[in-house]
Motif scaffolding. Structure first.
Motif, short mmCIF file in Angstrom:
data_model
loop_
_atom_site.label_atom_id
_atom_site.label_comp_id
_atom_site.label_asym_id
_atom_site.label_seq_id
_atom_site.Cartn_x
_atom_site.Cartn_y
_atom_site.Cartn_z
N THR A 143 -13.39 -2.04 -9.27
CA THR A 143 -13.30 -2.56 -7.91
C THR A 143 -11.84 -2.75 -7.51
OG1 THR A 143 -15.42 -3.70 -8.20
CG2 THR A 143 -14.07 -4.38 -6.34
N GLY A 144 -11.01 -3.17 -8.46
CA GLY A 144 -9.58 -3.30 -8.18
C GLY A 144 -8.94 -1.96 -7.85
N ALA A 145 -9.35 -0.90 -8.56
CA ALA A 145 -8.81 0.43 -8.27
C ALA A 145 -9.20 0.87 -6.87
CB ALA A 145 -9.33 1.43 -9.30
N ALA A 146 -10.45 0.62 -6.49
CA ALA A 146 -10.90 0.97 -5.14
C ALA A 146 -10.14 0.17 -4.08
CB ALA A 146 -12.40 0.73 -5.00
N ALA A 147 -9.93 -1.13 -4.33
CA ALA A 147 -9.20 -1.97 -3.38
C ALA A 147 -7.75 -1.50 -3.26
CB ALA A 147 -9.25 -3.42 -3.83
N LEU A 148 -7.15 -1.10 -4.37
CA LEU A 148 -5.76 -0.64 -4.34
C LEU A 148 -5.62 0.62 -3.50
CD1 LEU A 148 -2.88 -1.03 -5.41
CD2 LEU A 148 -3.50 0.38 -7.39
N VAL A 149 -6.52 1.57 -3.69
CA VAL A 149 -6.48 2.82 -2.92
C VAL A 149 -6.69 2.55 -1.44
CG1 VAL A 149 -7.70 4.98 -2.49
CG2 VAL A 149 -7.14 4.32 -4.83
N LEU A 150 -7.70 1.75 -1.12
CA LEU A 150 -8.01 1.47 0.29
C LEU A 150 -6.90 0.67 0.96
CD1 LEU A 150 -11.78 0.62 -0.22
CD2 LEU A 150 -10.89 2.58 1.05
N GLY A 151 -6.35 -0.30 0.23
CA GLY A 151 -5.27 -1.10 0.79
C GLY A 151 -4.01 -0.29 1.04
N ALA A 152 -3.67 0.58 0.07
CA ALA A 152 -2.50 1.43 0.24
C ALA A 152 -2.69 2.40 1.40
CB ALA A 152 -2.22 2.21 -1.05
N ARG A 153 -3.89 2.96 1.50
CA ARG A 153 -4.19 3.89 2.59
C ARG A 153 -4.05 3.21 3.96
NH1 ARG A 153 -9.75 6.46 1.63
NH2 ARG A 153 -8.57 7.42 -0.07
N PHE A 154 -4.59 1.99 4.06
CA PHE A 154 -4.49 1.27 5.32
C PHE A 154 -3.04 0.91 5.64
CE2 PHE A 154 -4.02 -2.89 7.37
CZ PHE A 154 -4.52 -2.60 8.62
N GLY A 155 -2.33 0.37 4.66
CA GLY A 155 -0.96 -0.08 4.89
C GLY A 155 -0.04 1.04 5.35
N ILE A 156 -0.11 2.18 4.67
CA ILE A 156 0.76 3.31 5.01
C ILE A 156 0.42 3.88 6.38
CG2 ILE A 156 1.39 5.66 4.35
CD1 ILE A 156 0.96 4.79 1.42
N GLN A 157 -0.87 4.11 6.61
CA GLN A 157 -1.26 4.74 7.86
C GLN A 157 -1.11 3.80 9.05
OE1 GLN A 157 -4.95 6.94 7.76
NE2 GLN A 157 -4.61 7.63 5.68
N GLN A 158 -1.33 2.52 8.86
CA GLN A 158 -1.15 1.58 9.97
C GLN A 158 0.32 1.48 10.35
OE1 GLN A 158 -3.17 0.30 11.94
NE2 GLN A 158 -2.13 -1.42 12.93
N TRP A 159 1.20 1.51 9.37
CA TRP A 159 2.63 1.48 9.65
C TRP A 159 3.05 2.71 10.46
CZ3 TRP A 159 6.47 4.64 7.00
CH2 TRP A 159 7.78 4.35 7.40
N LEU A 160 2.54 3.88 10.07
CA LEU A 160 2.86 5.11 10.79
C LEU A 160 2.23 5.11 12.18
CD1 LEU A 160 2.43 7.60 7.82
CD2 LEU A 160 4.57 7.04 8.98
N TYR A 161 1.06 4.51 12.29
CA TYR A 161 0.39 4.42 13.60
C TYR A 161 1.21 3.59 14.58
CZ TYR A 161 -3.24 3.40 17.06
OH TYR A 161 -3.96 3.25 18.23
N LEU A 162 1.70 2.46 14.10
CA LEU A 162 2.52 1.61 14.96
C LEU A 162 3.85 2.26 15.31
CD1 LEU A 162 1.85 -1.87 13.29
CD2 LEU A 162 0.86 -0.97 15.40
N ALA A 163 4.31 3.16 14.41
CA ALA A 163 5.56 3.89 14.66
C ALA A 163 5.35 5.12 15.52
CB ALA A 163 6.19 4.28 13.33
N ASP A 164 4.13 5.37 15.98
CA ASP A 164 3.79 6.52 16.82
C ASP A 164 4.14 7.84 16.16
OD1 ASP A 164 2.76 5.01 18.95
OD2 ASP A 164 4.75 4.66 19.77
N SER A 165 3.95 7.93 14.85
CA SER A 165 4.26 9.15 14.10
C SER A 165 2.97 9.90 13.81
CB SER A 165 5.00 8.81 12.80
OG SER A 165 5.25 9.98 12.05
N THR A 166 2.58 10.77 14.73
CA THR A 166 1.34 11.53 14.54
C THR A 166 1.47 12.49 13.37
OG1 THR A 166 0.91 11.40 16.92
CG2 THR A 166 -0.32 13.03 15.68
N GLY A 167 2.62 13.15 13.25
CA GLY A 167 2.83 14.04 12.11
C GLY A 167 2.83 13.30 10.79
#
Length: 228
Positions: free
Chosen positions: A168-192
């Motif tokens: 469960t920790g491995a799943a949480a780590l993957v999901l959390g990293a995916r959200f953190g990285i993509q949300q940061w890029l989303y707020l930065a308006d970086s579609t690429g």
């Protein structure tokens, strides 16, 4: 006893001496692996193509045309996958994801919203898995127990509980990293950047986390089901 009586008492498909089956043996096909369930080795390519096409088209075309091109490519890929004998649910699932994402883009008028559903799904998954760890009921263990009838005291067996903590920790780590990285890029308006992050944190990390979950499931089955 006569020879006739012996033949009458012999079960069909066996010999009279040791009743060893002599008929054809039906082989049981192994269950599909996690990679097969995700579309096989080509599943990663199929999930990547619509993302790359959307970002590339958005750089040269208007947003409505970009949406049309991405849906057309997704339709073509779905037809090709079905012709290749792929599971209907796996093939059509990819198309549904593209259609929903494209519909959201058409509604908001922002290309970056092509990725927003995946971002929030990752957040929801992270909250569910991390919350289950804090509650000392790791989600993978709950799911394993439900699959096996919900009758095993898996939390009382420390090695089993630890295995599901790790999974469960491995799943949480993957999901959390995916959200953190993509949300940061989303707020930065970086579609690429969102496209690159979606590919990099998508299927490869999902497969790695799934392997850990499968290990925990097998360990639990060995300790609590087979030994019993």
């Amino acid at each position: 006893m006569t020879m006739t009586d012996t033949n009458r008492n012999t079960k069909p498909g066996t010999t009279g001496a040791d009743e060893t089956p002599t008929g054809p043996v039906t082989e049981v096909e192994p269950p599909p692996s996690i990679l097969d369930q995700m579309g096989g080795p080509m599943g990663f390519v199929y999930s990547t193509i619509p993302v790359v096409v959307f970002v590339a088209a958005n750089a040269f075309l208007s947003l409505p045309m970009t949406i049309g091109v991405s849906i057309a490519v997704a339709l073509g890929l779905t037809g090709f996958r079905l012709l290749q004998g792929e599971r209907f649910g796996t093939a059509v699932g990819g198309l549904a994801g593209v259609v929903v994402a494209a519909g959201l883009v058409a509604w908001t008028g922002s290309a970056k919203d092509f990725f927003v559903i995946g971002i929030w799904v990752s957040l929801a998954g992270f909250l569910a898995t991390a919350g289950s760890l804090l509650a000392r009921r790791p989600l993978t263990g709950v799911v394993w127990n439900l699959v096996h009838g919900g009758k095993h005291a898996w939390r009382a067996d420390r090695p089993t509980l630890r295995a599901h903590d790790v999974a469960t920790g491995a799943a949480a780590l993957v999901l959390g990293a995916r959200f953190g990285i993509q949300q940061w890029l989303y707020l930065a308006d970086s579609t690429g950047g969102l496209a690159v992050a979606k590919v990099a944190t998508g299927t490869p990390l999902t497969v790695l986390a799934a392997l850990v979950v499968i290990w925990a499931f097998r360990r639990s089955t060995k300790r609590l089901v087979r030994q019993a």
